[in-house]
Design a protein around this motif. Structure first.
Motif, short mmCIF file in Angstrom:
data_model
loop_
_atom_site.label_atom_id
_atom_site.label_comp_id
_atom_site.label_asym_id
_atom_site.label_seq_id
_atom_site.Cartn_x
_atom_site.Cartn_y
_atom_site.Cartn_z
N MET A 1 0.50 -1.12 0.29
CA MET A 1 0.11 -0.02 -0.08
C MET A 1 0.61 1.29 0.02
O MET A 1 0.30 2.00 -0.48
CB MET A 1 -1.12 -0.44 1.59
CG MET A 1 -2.01 0.96 1.45
SD MET A 1 -2.46 0.33 -0.27
CE MET A 1 -4.57 1.47 0.23
N ARG A 2 1.98 1.53 0.66
CA ARG A 2 2.42 1.93 0.34
C ARG A 2 3.28 3.03 -0.85
O ARG A 2 3.24 4.06 -1.11
CB ARG A 2 4.37 1.99 1.53
CG ARG A 2 5.23 2.77 1.74
CD ARG A 2 6.39 2.56 2.51
NE ARG A 2 5.96 0.86 3.18
CZ ARG A 2 7.10 0.63 3.56
NH1 ARG A 2 8.27 0.58 3.77
NH2 ARG A 2 6.56 -0.68 4.10
N LYS A 3 3.47 1.95 -1.85
CA LYS A 3 3.55 2.08 -3.31
C LYS A 3 2.66 3.12 -3.45
O LYS A 3 3.12 3.48 -4.39
CB LYS A 3 3.89 1.41 -3.90
CG LYS A 3 3.21 0.10 -4.31
CD LYS A 3 4.18 -0.94 -5.64
CE LYS A 3 2.85 -2.01 -5.75
NZ LYS A 3 3.14 -3.07 -6.39
N TYR A 4 1.75 3.05 -3.33
CA TYR A 4 0.14 3.38 -3.33
C TYR A 4 0.04 5.29 -3.15
O TYR A 4 0.36 6.12 -3.83
CB TYR A 4 -0.58 3.01 -3.66
CG TYR A 4 -0.45 1.63 -4.47
CD1 TYR A 4 -0.76 1.34 -5.81
CD2 TYR A 4 -1.01 0.69 -3.32
CE1 TYR A 4 -0.84 -0.06 -6.35
CE2 TYR A 4 -0.76 -0.84 -4.07
CZ TYR A 4 -0.92 -1.11 -5.12
OH TYR A 4 -1.33 -2.20 -6.25
N LEU A 5 0.49 4.97 -1.95
CA LEU A 5 0.57 6.43 -1.02
C LEU A 5 1.19 7.55 -1.62
O LEU A 5 1.06 8.32 -1.20
CB LEU A 5 0.39 5.82 0.61
CG LEU A 5 -1.08 5.41 1.01
CD1 LEU A 5 -0.70 5.00 2.53
CD2 LEU A 5 -2.19 5.90 0.51
N PHE A 6 2.55 6.61 -1.93
CA PHE A 6 3.60 7.90 -2.00
C PHE A 6 4.26 7.81 -3.91
O PHE A 6 4.89 8.18 -4.49
CB PHE A 6 5.13 7.50 -1.00
CG PHE A 6 5.04 7.29 0.21
CD1 PHE A 6 4.39 8.33 0.47
CD2 PHE A 6 5.46 6.03 0.78
CE1 PHE A 6 4.31 9.19 2.21
CE2 PHE A 6 4.65 6.52 2.62
CZ PHE A 6 4.47 7.39 2.99
N GLY A 7 3.56 7.99 -4.08
CA GLY A 7 3.45 8.23 -5.48
C GLY A 7 3.04 9.33 -5.99
O GLY A 7 2.62 10.06 -5.32
N LEU A 10 -0.46 11.76 -6.17
CA LEU A 10 -0.46 11.74 -4.92
C LEU A 10 0.07 12.84 -4.14
O LEU A 10 -0.34 13.57 -3.60
CB LEU A 10 -0.80 10.32 -4.15
CG LEU A 10 -2.35 9.50 -4.72
CD1 LEU A 10 -2.37 9.10 -3.80
CD2 LEU A 10 -3.59 10.09 -4.03
N ILE A 11 1.30 12.70 -3.46
CA ILE A 11 2.19 13.69 -3.27
C ILE A 11 1.63 14.96 -4.49
O ILE A 11 2.18 15.90 -3.22
CB ILE A 11 3.59 13.50 -3.64
CG1 ILE A 11 3.99 12.15 -2.77
CG2 ILE A 11 4.97 14.47 -3.57
CD1 ILE A 11 5.50 11.83 -2.70
#
Length: 84
Positions: A1-7, A10-11
């Motif tokens: 899930m981390r790879k999606y949140l720090f795309g 989104l940033i």
């Protein structure tokens, strides 16, 4: 899930929202340019979230919409997920 949140999508959407919030702190009136800025930010955020959802669905082998950047990559992403 981390790879999606720090795309990057989104940033950049979050930093754009922070910039718009900082602009509200000044004593400037709310104009049509400010409204367009917020509308643009909302569209950017929606597209970034949609890309994350499509990437996640494609990596699980599920179908994604034909207009998605991940359309047609479901088999490749599923193979990559199962491999490692």
């Amino acid at each position: 899930m981390r790879k999606y949140l720090f795309g990057t999508g989104l940033i950049s959407a979050v930093t754009g929202g922070v910039t718009l919030l900082r602009g509200l702190r000044d004593d400037e009136p709310f104009t049509w340019r400010t409204a367009l800025g917020w509308a643009s930010w909302a569209i950017t955020l929606a597209l970034a979230i949609g890309a994350v959802v499509d990437t996640r669905r494609a990596s699980r082998g599920k179908l994604v919409a034909g207009d998605s950047p991940r359309a047609g990559e479901q088999a490749k992403l599923l193979k990559k997920r199962l491999k490692g």
